[in-house]
Design a protein around this motif. Sequence first.
Motif, PDB file in Angstrom:
ATOM      1  N   ILE A 107       0.831  -1.204   0.000  1.00  0.00           N
ATOM      2  CA  ILE A 107       0.000   0.000   0.000  1.00  0.00           C
ATOM      3  C   ILE A 107       0.869   1.259   0.000  1.00  0.00           C
ATOM      4  N   ALA A 108       1.918   1.274   0.831  1.00  0.00           N
ATOM      5  CA  ALA A 108       2.783   2.453   0.918  1.00  0.00           C
ATOM      6  C   ALA A 108       3.439   2.753  -0.424  1.00  0.00           C
ATOM      7  N   THR A 109       3.896   1.730  -1.127  1.00  0.00           N
ATOM      8  CA  THR A 109       4.584   1.956  -2.396  1.00  0.00           C
ATOM      9  C   THR A 109       3.638   2.471  -3.468  1.00  0.00           C
ATOM     10  N   VAL A 110       2.462   1.850  -3.590  1.00  0.00           N
ATOM     11  CA  VAL A 110       1.504   2.295  -4.607  1.00  0.00           C
ATOM     12  C   VAL A 110       1.052   3.725  -4.326  1.00  0.00           C
ATOM     13  N   LEU A 111       0.779   4.050  -3.077  1.00  0.00           N
ATOM     14  CA  LEU A 111       0.369   5.408  -2.731  1.00  0.00           C
ATOM     15  C   LEU A 111       1.485   6.409  -3.016  1.00  0.00           C
ATOM     16  N   PHE A 112       2.706   6.046  -2.662  1.00  0.00           N
ATOM     17  CA  PHE A 112       3.820   6.968  -2.870  1.00  0.00           C
ATOM     18  C   PHE A 112       4.054   7.212  -4.363  1.00  0.00           C
ATOM     19  N   GLN A 113       3.934   6.172  -5.171  1.00  0.00           N
ATOM     20  CA  GLN A 113       4.101   6.347  -6.611  1.00  0.00           C
ATOM     21  C   GLN A 113       2.991   7.198  -7.199  1.00  0.00           C
ATOM     22  N   THR A 114       1.794   7.106  -6.639  1.00  0.00           N
ATOM     23  CA  THR A 114       0.703   7.959  -7.089  1.00  0.00           C
ATOM     24  C   THR A 114       0.971   9.414  -6.739  1.00  0.00           C
ATOM     25  N   ILE A 115       1.472   9.650  -5.537  1.00  0.00           N
ATOM     26  CA  ILE A 115       1.797  11.022  -5.131  1.00  0.00           C
ATOM     27  C   ILE A 115       2.908  11.593  -6.010  1.00  0.00           C
ATOM     28  N   VAL A 135     -10.423   5.840  -2.990  1.00  0.00           N
ATOM     29  CA  VAL A 135      -9.958   5.120  -4.167  1.00  0.00           C
ATOM     30  C   VAL A 135     -10.218   5.903  -5.451  1.00  0.00           C
ATOM     31  N   HIS A 136     -11.362   6.564  -5.552  1.00  0.00           N
ATOM     32  CA  HIS A 136     -11.654   7.339  -6.757  1.00  0.00           C
ATOM     33  C   HIS A 136     -10.803   8.608  -6.810  1.00  0.00           C
ATOM     34  N   ALA A 137     -10.589   9.229  -5.655  1.00  0.00           N
ATOM     35  CA  ALA A 137      -9.726  10.409  -5.615  1.00  0.00           C
ATOM     36  C   ALA A 137      -8.283  10.051  -5.984  1.00  0.00           C
ATOM     37  N   LEU A 138      -7.848   8.854  -5.610  1.00  0.00           N
ATOM     38  CA  LEU A 138      -6.503   8.416  -5.978  1.00  0.00           C
ATOM     39  C   LEU A 138      -6.362   8.259  -7.483  1.00  0.00           C
ATOM     40  N   ASP A 139      -7.400   7.759  -8.126  1.00  0.00           N
ATOM     41  CA  ASP A 139      -7.360   7.634  -9.584  1.00  0.00           C
ATOM     42  C   ASP A 139      -7.245   9.003 -10.242  1.00  0.00           C
ATOM     43  N   VAL A 140      -7.956   9.980  -9.707  1.00  0.00           N
ATOM     44  CA  VAL A 140      -7.874  11.337 -10.247  1.00  0.00           C
ATOM     45  C   VAL A 140      -6.511  11.949  -9.953  1.00  0.00           C
ATOM     46  N   LEU A 141      -5.984  11.702  -8.740  1.00  0.00           N
ATOM     47  CA  LEU A 141      -4.678  12.239  -8.367  1.00  0.00           C
ATOM     48  C   LEU A 141      -3.580  11.718  -9.284  1.00  0.00           C
ATOM     49  N   ASP A 194      -8.999  18.297  -3.719  1.00  0.00           N
ATOM     50  CA  ASP A 194      -8.190  19.167  -2.864  1.00  0.00           C
ATOM     51  C   ASP A 194      -6.786  18.563  -2.787  1.00  0.00           C
ATOM     52  N   HIS A 195      -5.945  18.957  -3.716  1.00  0.00           N
ATOM     53  CA  HIS A 195      -4.642  18.305  -3.891  1.00  0.00           C
ATOM     54  C   HIS A 195      -3.782  18.416  -2.650  1.00  0.00           C
ATOM     55  N   ARG A 196      -3.682  19.599  -2.090  1.00  0.00           N
ATOM     56  CA  ARG A 196      -2.819  19.814  -0.928  1.00  0.00           C
ATOM     57  C   ARG A 196      -3.251  18.951   0.260  1.00  0.00           C
ATOM     58  N   TYR A 225       0.997  -3.684 -11.420  1.00  0.00           N
ATOM     59  CA  TYR A 225       0.574  -2.936 -12.601  1.00  0.00           C
ATOM     60  C   TYR A 225       0.540  -3.836 -13.838  1.00  0.00           C
ATOM     61  N   GLN A 226       1.517  -4.722 -13.945  1.00  0.00           N
ATOM     62  CA  GLN A 226       1.571  -5.617 -15.095  1.00  0.00           C
ATOM     63  C   GLN A 226       0.444  -6.645 -15.051  1.00  0.00           C
ATOM     64  N   VAL A 227       0.222  -7.223 -13.892  1.00  0.00           N
ATOM     65  CA  VAL A 227      -0.785  -8.285 -13.774  1.00  0.00           C
ATOM     66  C   VAL A 227      -2.199  -7.724 -13.878  1.00  0.00           C
ATOM     67  N   ALA A 228      -2.451  -6.614 -13.190  1.00  0.00           N
ATOM     68  CA  ALA A 228      -3.794  -6.039 -13.212  1.00  0.00           C
ATOM     69  C   ALA A 228      -4.134  -5.454 -14.578  1.00  0.00           C
ATOM     70  N   GLY A 229      -3.113  -4.980 -15.301  1.00  0.00           N
ATOM     71  CA  GLY A 229      -3.364  -4.390 -16.604  1.00  0.00           C
ATOM     72  C   GLY A 229      -4.187  -3.123 -16.545  1.00  0.00           C
ATOM     73  N   SER A 230      -4.121  -2.425 -15.428  1.00  0.00           N
ATOM     74  CA  SER A 230      -4.920  -1.221 -15.246  1.00  0.00           C
ATOM     75  C   SER A 230      -4.205  -0.293 -14.275  1.00  0.00           C
ATOM     76  N   ASP A 231      -4.562   0.990 -14.355  1.00  0.00           N
ATOM     77  CA  ASP A 231      -4.007   1.977 -13.435  1.00  0.00           C
ATOM     78  C   ASP A 231      -4.970   2.309 -12.299  1.00  0.00           C
ATOM     79  N   ARG A 232      -6.139   1.702 -12.316  1.00  0.00           N
ATOM     80  CA  ARG A 232      -7.129   2.000 -11.272  1.00  0.00           C
ATOM     81  C   ARG A 232      -6.714   1.370  -9.948  1.00  0.00           C
ATOM     82  N   HIS A 233      -6.812   2.156  -8.895  1.00  0.00           N
ATOM     83  CA  HIS A 233      -6.322   1.710  -7.595  1.00  0.00           C
ATOM     84  C   HIS A 233      -7.167   0.600  -6.981  1.00  0.00           C
TER      85      HIS A 233
END
Length: 328
Positions: free
Chosen positions: A66-74, A209-215, A228-230, A266-274
């Motif tokens: 979770i920490a890695t996926v969130l950090f890469q999104t940020i 989860v939806h806000a993460l996709d937008v972020l 609210d990005h900040r 990312y490779q296995v899921a084939g999607s960028d959705r969180h």
Amino acid sequence: MADGRALADERTPRRTRIVLGTLGAAAALSAAAFMTVGARGDWAFVLAFRAEKLAGLVLVAAAVAIATVLFQTIAENRILTPAVMGFDSLYLAIQTGAVHFLGSRALVALDPRLRFVVETAAMVALSGLLFRWLFLGRRRSIHLVVLAGLVFGLFFRSLSSMVQRMLDPNEFAVVQDMMFASFNKVDTDLLAVAAAAVAGSGIVCLRLVHALDVLALGRDLSVNLGVDHRRLVTALFAVVAILVSVSTALVGPITFFGLLVASLAYQVAGSDRHRETLPAAILIAIVALVGGQTVLERVFGLDTALSVIVDFAGGLAFLVLLLRSARA
């Protein structure tokens, strides 16, 4: 054309269910093998002993994923990890400072849950001060982020090394034991606190989860779409810091494991959705840790440390991703 799009929309959830179901079955099989393979003597004692260890490995896997996926999104980059940005070095600096000022005996005598809470609070505060301006400033640069992260990591490692030279040899041995990840021994006293932290982080991710996709679309687009990005980035940084503290407190610092499982997800899921990549990353991490530890303990007799294999595989994944990004 409309029928084709509808068919594609149906295939995506179906493929996701198949992938997550397969990964879930693999994770369950790994857990069952960890609990039963080579079990002898009193089954009640063996299963209870292994259950605590299994719970620790699962919590570490979930926290790192979770920490890695969130950090890469940020960071808007799939090469960066919290370890590369110096989070692990910061945690070790806190541990070294605690041993230096309090002493190893006083540190060990403290309630491990209280110590974990205090260290995590310091981790969240310091990481927020260090990285807030890098991601929330108007002139952000990924090169600046990487350079600053490496510099901060080097600074904290150098500071820890300097303090370690001033320690008594017995206290240095205590600090040295904290510097290397060991999946063979999990601090079971922290399982309840760690489980609460990981569960809370999971609930936060589920609600966002939806806000993460937008972020993940970038700062400008996410702001234009009403995020609210900040505030969101600040909250996610706190979650990442807590999860890094959980994994490091349970088994020690892990450098490239998160990068490995996130890349595979990312490779296995084939999607960028969180909602797809996050559970995929967690399940892959569980299979890697629990399955790998089972093989090492039952087949190789712990002649090889799992952390060495994990860091080696993760380092290769980092080099491959770096070369791919250079060619793109």
